[in-house]
Write an enzyme that holds these catalytic residues in place. Structure first.
Site, PDB file in Angstrom:
ATOM      1  CG  ASN A  10      31.771  13.898  -3.383  1.00  0.00           C
ATOM      2  OD1 ASN A  10      32.854  14.021  -3.186  1.00  0.00           O
ATOM      3  ND2 ASN A  10      30.524  14.529  -3.012  1.00  0.00           N
ATOM      4  CB  CYS A  11      36.610  15.682  -5.808  1.00  0.00           C
ATOM      5  SG  CYS A  11      37.694  16.595  -6.631  1.00  0.00           S
ATOM      6  CG  ASP A  12      32.931  16.510 -11.178  1.00  0.00           C
ATOM      7  OD1 ASP A  12      32.537  15.382 -10.706  1.00  0.00           O
ATOM      8  OD2 ASP A  12      32.241  17.618 -11.385  1.00  0.00           O
ATOM      9  CE  LYS A  15      32.194  11.505  -8.830  1.00  0.00           C
ATOM     10  NZ  LYS A  15      31.110  11.966  -9.411  1.00  0.00           N
TER      11      LYS A  15
END
Length: 116
Positions: A10-12, A15
């Site tokens: 879920n780390c931008d 991603k």
């Protein structure tokens, strides 16, 4: 070249890096070090290659929320202990490129590594 990406899904930045690899048609393995864990030897290898200061994410929420006592006297051994205890403190993503390793995402750097 086989690429292995370590991070948290879920780390931008993770991603963005995974999307970039997918768009470029580059195969890679993903390792969620929060869910799947992280071997101390692997983390030590990253620290040996890049230095603990590069691997530890001092700007992240997890690090900033630490007690001042935990931040005081920070050295390689203490940083490693903190990162093993809370992998979210590791700068993401960590990418293993065959023999090399990098932290963070830079499209230009990754493009150059793939071209080499």
């Amino acid at each position: 070249m086989m690429i292995k990406i370590y991070g948290i899904p879920n780390c931008d930045t993770v991603k963005k890096a995974r999307r970039w690899l997918d768009d470029a048609g580059v195969a890679y393995d993903f390792h969620d070090f929060r869910k799947d864990g992280l071997e101390p030897e692997r983390l030590q290898g990253w620290i040996d290659a890049l230095g603990w200061e590069a691997v530890l994410n001092k700007r992240g929420t997890t690090f900033r929320k630490l007690d001042e006592a935990d931040k005081a006297g920070l050295d390689a051994a203490k940083a490693k202990m903190l990162m093993l205890d809370q992998p979210a403190m590791i700068k993401r993503p960590v990418a293993e490129w065959g023999e090399g390793v990098s932290v963070g995402f830079s499209a230009d750097e990754w493009r150059a590594r793939l071209a080499a």
